[in-house]
Motif scaffolding. Structure first.
Motif, PDB file in Angstrom:
ATOM      1  N   GLN A 409      14.607 -98.431  47.916  1.00 37.57           N
ATOM      2  CA  GLN A 409      14.584 -97.461  46.815  1.00 37.57           C
ATOM      3  C   GLN A 409      15.435 -97.935  45.645  1.00 37.57           C
ATOM      4  O   GLN A 409      15.005 -97.886  44.486  1.00 37.57           O
ATOM      5  CB  GLN A 409      15.076 -96.105  47.303  1.00 37.57           C
ATOM      6  N   ILE A 410      16.643 -98.424  45.933  1.00 42.55           N
ATOM      7  CA  ILE A 410      17.547 -98.865  44.870  1.00 42.55           C
ATOM      8  C   ILE A 410      16.985-100.072  44.140  1.00 42.55           C
ATOM      9  O   ILE A 410      16.988-100.139  42.900  1.00 42.55           O
ATOM     10  CB  ILE A 410      18.936 -99.170  45.452  1.00 42.55           C
ATOM     11  N   ASN A 411      16.498-101.050  44.890  1.00 43.70           N
ATOM     12  CA  ASN A 411      16.043-102.296  44.264  1.00 43.70           C
ATOM     13  C   ASN A 411      14.706-102.161  43.562  1.00 43.70           C
ATOM     14  O   ASN A 411      14.374-102.977  42.703  1.00 43.70           O
ATOM     15  CB  ASN A 411      15.977-103.405  45.317  1.00 43.70           C
ATOM     16  N   SER A 412      13.942-101.141  43.921  1.00 43.49           N
ATOM     17  CA  SER A 412      12.668-100.912  43.230  1.00 43.49           C
ATOM     18  C   SER A 412      12.778 -99.825  42.178  1.00 43.49           C
ATOM     19  O   SER A 412      11.846 -99.623  41.402  1.00 43.49           O
ATOM     20  CB  SER A 412      11.594-100.521  44.244  1.00 43.49           C
ATOM     21  N   GLN A 413      13.937 -99.109  42.187  1.00 40.41           N
ATOM     22  CA  GLN A 413      14.149 -97.962  41.299  1.00 40.41           C
ATOM     23  C   GLN A 413      13.027 -96.931  41.456  1.00 40.41           C
ATOM     24  O   GLN A 413      12.547 -96.349  40.490  1.00 40.41           O
ATOM     25  CB  GLN A 413      14.268 -98.426  39.844  1.00 40.41           C
ATOM     26  N   THR A 414      12.640 -96.739  42.714  1.00 44.28           N
ATOM     27  CA  THR A 414      11.590 -95.777  43.050  1.00 44.28           C
ATOM     28  C   THR A 414      12.212 -94.417  43.344  1.00 44.28           C
ATOM     29  O   THR A 414      13.260 -94.337  43.976  1.00 44.28           O
ATOM     30  CB  THR A 414      10.806 -96.249  44.292  1.00 44.28           C
ATOM     31  N   ASN A 420       7.747 -93.538  50.235  1.00 47.00           N
ATOM     32  CA  ASN A 420       6.797 -93.891  51.289  1.00 47.00           C
ATOM     33  C   ASN A 420       5.587 -94.630  50.734  1.00 47.00           C
ATOM     34  O   ASN A 420       5.100 -95.590  51.340  1.00 47.00           O
ATOM     35  CB  ASN A 420       6.347 -92.635  52.042  1.00 47.00           C
ATOM     36  N   SER A 421       5.125 -94.190  49.590  1.00 46.90           N
ATOM     37  CA  SER A 421       3.987 -94.874  48.962  1.00 46.90           C
ATOM     38  C   SER A 421       4.362 -96.295  48.565  1.00 46.90           C
ATOM     39  O   SER A 421       3.564 -97.236  48.721  1.00 46.90           O
ATOM     40  CB  SER A 421       3.517 -94.097  47.722  1.00 46.90           C
ATOM     41  N   PHE A 422       5.598 -96.457  48.069  1.00 43.74           N
ATOM     42  CA  PHE A 422       6.051 -97.798  47.694  1.00 43.74           C
ATOM     43  C   PHE A 422       6.131 -98.705  48.924  1.00 43.74           C
ATOM     44  O   PHE A 422       5.687 -99.864  48.887  1.00 43.74           O
ATOM     45  CB  PHE A 422       7.417 -97.722  47.015  1.00 43.74           C
ATOM     46  N   ILE A 423       6.697 -98.186  50.027  1.00 45.52           N
ATOM     47  CA  ILE A 423       6.804 -98.991  51.256  1.00 45.52           C
ATOM     48  C   ILE A 423       5.418 -99.387  51.735  1.00 45.52           C
ATOM     49  O   ILE A 423       5.193-100.520  52.194  1.00 45.52           O
ATOM     50  CB  ILE A 423       7.559 -98.204  52.343  1.00 45.52           C
ATOM     51  N   ASP A 424       4.462 -98.461  51.605  1.00 42.11           N
ATOM     52  CA  ASP A 424       3.088 -98.760  52.016  1.00 42.11           C
ATOM     53  C   ASP A 424       2.512 -99.930  51.224  1.00 42.11           C
ATOM     54  O   ASP A 424       1.805-100.782  51.778  1.00 42.11           O
ATOM     55  CB  ASP A 424       2.221 -97.509  51.836  1.00 42.11           C
ATOM     56  N   THR A 425       2.853-100.013  49.928  1.00 39.94           N
ATOM     57  CA  THR A 425       2.338-101.120  49.102  1.00 39.94           C
ATOM     58  C   THR A 425       3.019-102.442  49.443  1.00 39.94           C
ATOM     59  O   THR A 425       2.490-103.508  49.148  1.00 39.94           O
ATOM     60  CB  THR A 425       2.541-100.829  47.607  1.00 39.94           C
ATOM     61  N   LYS A 426       4.192-102.369  50.059  1.00 41.98           N
ATOM     62  CA  LYS A 426       4.936-103.584  50.415  1.00 41.98           C
ATOM     63  C   LYS A 426       4.818-103.909  51.908  1.00 41.98           C
ATOM     64  O   LYS A 426       5.616-104.675  52.436  1.00 41.98           O
ATOM     65  CB  LYS A 426       6.417-103.417  50.046  1.00 41.98           C
ATOM     66  N   ASN A 428       2.778-105.767  53.735  1.00 44.67           N
ATOM     67  CA  ASN A 428       2.606-107.176  54.109  1.00 44.67           C
ATOM     68  C   ASN A 428       3.899-107.965  53.926  1.00 44.67           C
ATOM     69  O   ASN A 428       4.252-108.806  54.758  1.00 44.67           O
ATOM     70  CB  ASN A 428       1.482-107.808  53.283  1.00 44.67           C
ATOM     71  N   GLU A 429       4.609-107.708  52.821  1.00 43.35           N
ATOM     72  CA  GLU A 429       5.856-108.436  52.564  1.00 43.35           C
ATOM     73  C   GLU A 429       6.922-108.085  53.606  1.00 43.35           C
ATOM     74  O   GLU A 429       7.638-108.959  54.093  1.00 43.35           O
ATOM     75  CB  GLU A 429       6.378-108.116  51.157  1.00 43.35           C
ATOM     76  N   ILE A 430       7.017-106.788  53.962  1.00 48.83           N
ATOM     77  CA  ILE A 430       8.011-106.357  54.953  1.00 48.83           C
ATOM     78  C   ILE A 430       7.694-106.946  56.320  1.00 48.83           C
ATOM     79  O   ILE A 430       8.587-107.429  57.036  1.00 48.83           O
ATOM     80  CB  ILE A 430       8.074-104.820  55.008  1.00 48.83           C
ATOM     81  N   LEU A 431       6.420-106.932  56.695  1.00 43.27           N
ATOM     82  CA  LEU A 431       6.029-107.487  57.993  1.00 43.27           C
ATOM     83  C   LEU A 431       6.207-109.006  58.018  1.00 43.27           C
ATOM     84  O   LEU A 431       6.510-109.583  59.070  1.00 43.27           O
ATOM     85  CB  LEU A 431       4.585-107.106  58.316  1.00 43.27           C
ATOM     86  N   SER A 432       6.021-109.644  56.876  1.00 42.32           N
ATOM     87  CA  SER A 432       6.279-111.088  56.797  1.00 42.32           C
ATOM     88  C   SER A 432       7.754-111.379  57.036  1.00 42.32           C
ATOM     89  O   SER A 432       8.112-112.318  57.758  1.00 42.32           O
ATOM     90  CB  SER A 432       5.841-111.618  55.429  1.00 42.32           C
ATOM     91  N   LEU A 433       8.629-110.558  56.435  1.00 45.45           N
ATOM     92  CA  LEU A 433      10.066-110.692  56.667  1.00 45.45           C
ATOM     93  C   LEU A 433      10.390-110.437  58.138  1.00 45.45           C
ATOM     94  O   LEU A 433      11.214-111.141  58.747  1.00 45.45           O
ATOM     95  CB  LEU A 433      10.826-109.706  55.777  1.00 45.45           C
ATOM     96  N   ALA A 434       9.732-109.441  58.730  1.00 49.10           N
ATOM     97  CA  ALA A 434       9.974-109.105  60.137  1.00 49.10           C
ATOM     98  C   ALA A 434       9.563-110.260  61.052  1.00 49.10           C
ATOM     99  O   ALA A 434      10.255-110.561  62.041  1.00 49.10           O
ATOM    100  CB  ALA A 434       9.212-107.834  60.505  1.00 49.10           C
ATOM    101  N   GLU A 435       8.475-110.918  60.726  1.00 47.00           N
ATOM    102  CA  GLU A 435       8.020-112.045  61.554  1.00 47.00           C
ATOM    103  C   GLU A 435       9.018-113.197  61.523  1.00 47.00           C
ATOM    104  O   GLU A 435       9.369-113.769  62.566  1.00 47.00           O
ATOM    105  CB  GLU A 435       6.650-112.529  61.080  1.00 47.00           C
ATOM    106  N   ASN A 536       5.509 -95.432  60.225  1.00 45.51           N
ATOM    107  CA  ASN A 536       4.187 -94.916  59.881  1.00 45.51           C
ATOM    108  C   ASN A 536       3.672 -95.475  58.562  1.00 45.51           C
ATOM    109  O   ASN A 536       2.499 -95.321  58.234  1.00 45.51           O
ATOM    110  CB  ASN A 536       4.190 -93.381  59.857  1.00 45.51           C
ATOM    111  N   CYS A 537       4.566 -96.136  57.788  1.00 42.55           N
ATOM    112  CA  CYS A 537       4.132 -96.815  56.567  1.00 42.55           C
ATOM    113  C   CYS A 537       3.689 -98.247  56.858  1.00 42.55           C
ATOM    114  O   CYS A 537       3.092 -98.895  56.001  1.00 42.55           O
ATOM    115  CB  CYS A 537       5.263 -96.849  55.533  1.00 42.55           C
TER     116      CYS A 537
END
Length: 755
Positions: A409-414, A420-426, A428-435, A536-537
């Motif tokens: 939230q802080i880094n996206s200024q969302t 939740n909508s922002f996390i949903d758009t990210k 693939n990037e979050i799961l890539s980091l998780a991998e 769930n996102c």
């Protein structure tokens, strides 16, 4: 040039030719002459009406000369105090030769610049105070209800370095003689060594480059500098401007930046701007969150490179991966390293009070708090607990979930409602980091050798490490700000790839991969549908439900194999306590009952050290047994007072309480300021009260008061520790006083109870 024995009048007369044409900022001189009563308002207006530059100088000198010696002395004093703004540099030595008396040298009532500039300075200080207050208020809003502490700056480790220090790359790979997990985690806390402070940074005239990992406290330092500047006296006419470079703005020139991007003067805009340009050595500009200068307005680049306001002091904050391309030759480098151990304790004490003990006793959480942003979320999560809301501490994994959400939230200024909508758009990037996190954890390394994505918000969880391998070659590796954050993301990836889970559980049984067990508590919580929205996102709800249907039984069956096989046949030493922690994270009563059935309703915690959080986990599991009493072995257990309070509520489900445990519970009850149900405690052991033969007089006095309130007589059991040779006199006195309320009295010899 002049003899110091001359009178003020002679001194002015002799320097007339040098002064005419070399006086500057006449409005400052006239304003001060008016304030000191040398010139009237009418006389000032007449002089200001003169359009000839040199004649205006002559009129000032003539007017002062006509007023006499005192007026000339005051005129010289004004020139001396304001020489930086009102005299050509060639005249600085001349004015310093005049012998002013000591009384006048202490007068601070002189204006050192035009009135509009002083008023603008006051406006800037008001804006600086507001920015600083808003920064802390925004964080304060995270706290719920009445549990809102007063937030302020807590000392950070600021390491002064003129050049970038060599990068030390951590590696957790298994090797004989390697550090244990606790020692590894403690390496994240910076050393408590002498450094610098925001006050020092404010005082220095050097340009400052504040470098540090995301969330480590760079912005907090700049806001403290703003606050200190706004609070100091106005002896100097100086200016400070703060710009959050994460905010987009259409800036074309210096005036747009200063007046449009920060604060506009209420009067004399042109005069103020000219004063700023002519006195740039009294200007400080803070650029918070610089990335690539080419991505910011060109005026910012010109200011940093000294093409504009060449004498201004520049303070820049940036992350390590943006430092290489920054023109830092003229900057004093200061690395922000977060909280040291003492600062963590100070911060948690201010935020949580007595609740801090829950964090202090948990090394993972305690070391996580070296990052101020993480410390804030730890405090928020623990402070939200109240007896009315929940009698149990918050889940550890919930803290990590909230940290992830807050950082995004802080880094996206969302806005929070759109997060939740922002996390949903990210996703693939979050799961890539998780991998990437999973594979690094599997290899027992903290070094991520590949950049997981290009998104700056997702990369905010990482610290880039730039390593020089040759004169013309550098490689960049990445590491999480804390190893447990890496484990959290690794657990997230496993739940996205459930076909890997059974293999991971089996790997936990081996010596080589036993460290993977630390992913399991995170997985247990992430499978809970009631956790803060994150999974769930990222993963469809049905997939998570399908995994949850088999995961807990599989986990319990696999990990319980270690007890059946024996420690010599397995690399994993989980024990009953670890399983309780996992199931508390899950908040799944069915899984707790499955574990209790698997263990034949016996929980053996002998020899364990129980902190308040693990006590809470044990209490939760025991409380889920609704049909059978639990056999709870707490022999030689080390437990705190706060931990005992957590266990108390579940003891009604225990078959038989150990006498030493009961003694400890009575100590907690009688010496605590809080409330505990003494009737229920008596009922745990057949209406019996337990006391030591030695202790504080207050302990025995309160025991008497309890006995006097009970309508029936009570059995008293006195614990005599073998090392104890005497009986406390206070006990004898108290027993005599309470004797009418005691039905029986007996002694029990026992070993020393650890608390």
């Amino acid at each position: 040039m002049a003899c110091t024995t001359h009178s003020a009048s002679e001194y002015v007369t002799n320097a007339r030719k040098s002064l005419v044409g070399n006086l500057k900022n006449l409005s400052v001189i006239l304003e001060n002459l008016n304030r000191k009563g040398v010139l009237s308002d009418e006389e000032v207006c007449v002089i200001e009406a003169e359009r000839n530059y040199y004649n205006e100088h002559r009129q000032i000198l003539d007017s002062v000369k006509r007023k006499g010696e005192a007026a000339c002395y005051e005129f010289l004093r004004i020139l001396d105090v304001t020489r930086k703004w009102t005299l050509d540099k060639d005249l600085h030595y001349w004015i310093s030769c005049f012998p002013f008396n000591e009384e006048s040298s202490t007068d601070t009532s002189y204006l050192k610049g035009p009135k509009p500039c002083h008023r603008y300075q006051a406006k800037l200080k008001s804006k600086a105070r507001k920015i600083s207050n808003d920064f802390w208020t925004a964080n304060k809003k995270l706290f719920e209800g009445n549990n809102k502490p007063d937030l302020s700056y807590t000392s950070l480790v600021l390491d002064k370095q003129n050049i970038s220090s060599p990068v030390k790359v951590k590696n957790f790979k298994s090797k004989k003689g390697k550090k244990s997990r606790p020692k590894k985690l403690r390496t994240y806390i910076p050393e408590n060594k002498a450094g610098t402070s925001p006050s020092d940074l404010l005082k220095t005239g050097k340009n400052i480059l504040l470098v540090g990992k995301p969330g480590i406290g760079k912005t907090a330092v700049t806001h403290q500098i703003l606050k200190l500047w706004a609070e100091r006296d106005n002896e100097e006419l100086d200016y400070m401007f703060y710009f959050d470079m994460r905010e987009k703005s259409d800036i074309k020139n210096l005036e747009d930046l200063l007046f449009g991007g920060f604060s506009e003067p209420d009067e004399g805009k042109e005069e103020v701007l000219l004063h700023i340009k002519n006195n740039s050595d009294n200007v400080t500009l803070i650029f918070d969150g610089i990335t690539d200068l080419s991505h910011h307005p060109s005026v910012v680049k010109r200011l940093v490179e000294k093409d504009l306001l060449s004498e201004a002091k520049i303070i820049v904050t940036l992350r390590p991966d943006d430092e290489e391309d920054f023109p830092s030759e003229d900057f004093h480098r200061v690395e922000v390293k977060g909280f040291n151990e003492q600062a963590i304790k100070t911060y948690l004490s201010a935020m949580l009070g007595e609740e801090q003990k829950k964090v202090l006793s948990n090394l993972e959480l305690f070391t996580l708090c070296h990052v101020p942003m993480y410390a804030l979320m730890v405090s928020v999560c623990f402070s939200s607990e109240t007896p009315e809301d929940s009698p149990q501490p918050c889940s550890i994994a919930d803290i990590y979930i909230n940290i992830v959400r807050q950082c995004l939230q802080i880094n996206s200024q969302t806005k929070n409602k759109d997060l939740n909508s922002f996390i949903d758009t990210k996703r693939n990037e979050i799961l890539s980091l998780a991998e990437v996190a999973f594979h690094a954890t599997e290899g027992k390394s903290v070094n991520l050798t590949q950049r997981p994505c290009e998104d700056s918000c997702v990369l905010s969880f990482l610290n880039p490490l730039v390593i020089k391998v040759a004169h013309t070659e550098r490689i960049t590796t990445y590491a999480f700000l804390h190893y447990t954050m890496q484990e959290f993301f690794a657990a997230l990836w496993l739940l996205k790839n459930p076909d890997q889970i059974k293999d991971m559980l089996q790997q936990c049984l081996t010596e080589k991969k036993k460290h993977m067990k630390h992913l399991i508590p995170f997985m247990c919580r992430l499978l809970n549908v009631k956790n803060p929205s994150l999974m769930n996102c990222l993963v469809p709800a049905q997939e998570l439900k399908n995994t949850s249907n088999w995961f807990f039984e599989e986990m319990i069956d696999t990990l319980c194999e270690t007890d059946e096989a024996g420690p010599e046949d397995s690399g994993l030493d989980v024990g009953t306590l670890f399983l309780c922690q996992c199931l508390y994270e899950s908040q799944c009563p069915e899984a707790c009952r499955y574990l209790l059935d698997k263990l034949d309703n016996r929980l053996d915690l002998s020899g364990e050290s129980l902190d308040p959080l693990t006590c809470c986990a044990v209490a939760y599991v025991v409380a889920q047994s609704t049909e059978r009493k639990i056999s709870l072995n707490l022999e030689d257990v080390m437990v705190s007072e706060q931990g005992m309070r957590q266990l108390f509520g579940c003891l009604k489900n225990v078959q038989r309480c150990d006498p030493l445990l009961l003694l400890l519970l009575w100590r907690v009850l009688l010496l605590s300021e809080g409330q505990m149900d003494h009737i229920s405690l008596l009922g745990l052991d057949g209406n019996r009260l337990h006391l030591p033969v030695e202790g504080q007089s207050e302990l025995f006095e309160r025991a008497v008061r309890v006995l006097q309130r009970i309508p029936t007589k009570v059995k008293v059991c006195l614990h005599w520790e073998r090392e104890t040779l005497t009986v406390c006199p206070s006990l004898c006195t108290s027993l005599l006083e309470a004797l009418p309320h005691i039905s029986s009295l007996r002694y029990v010899a026992s070993v020393c109870t650890r608390c």
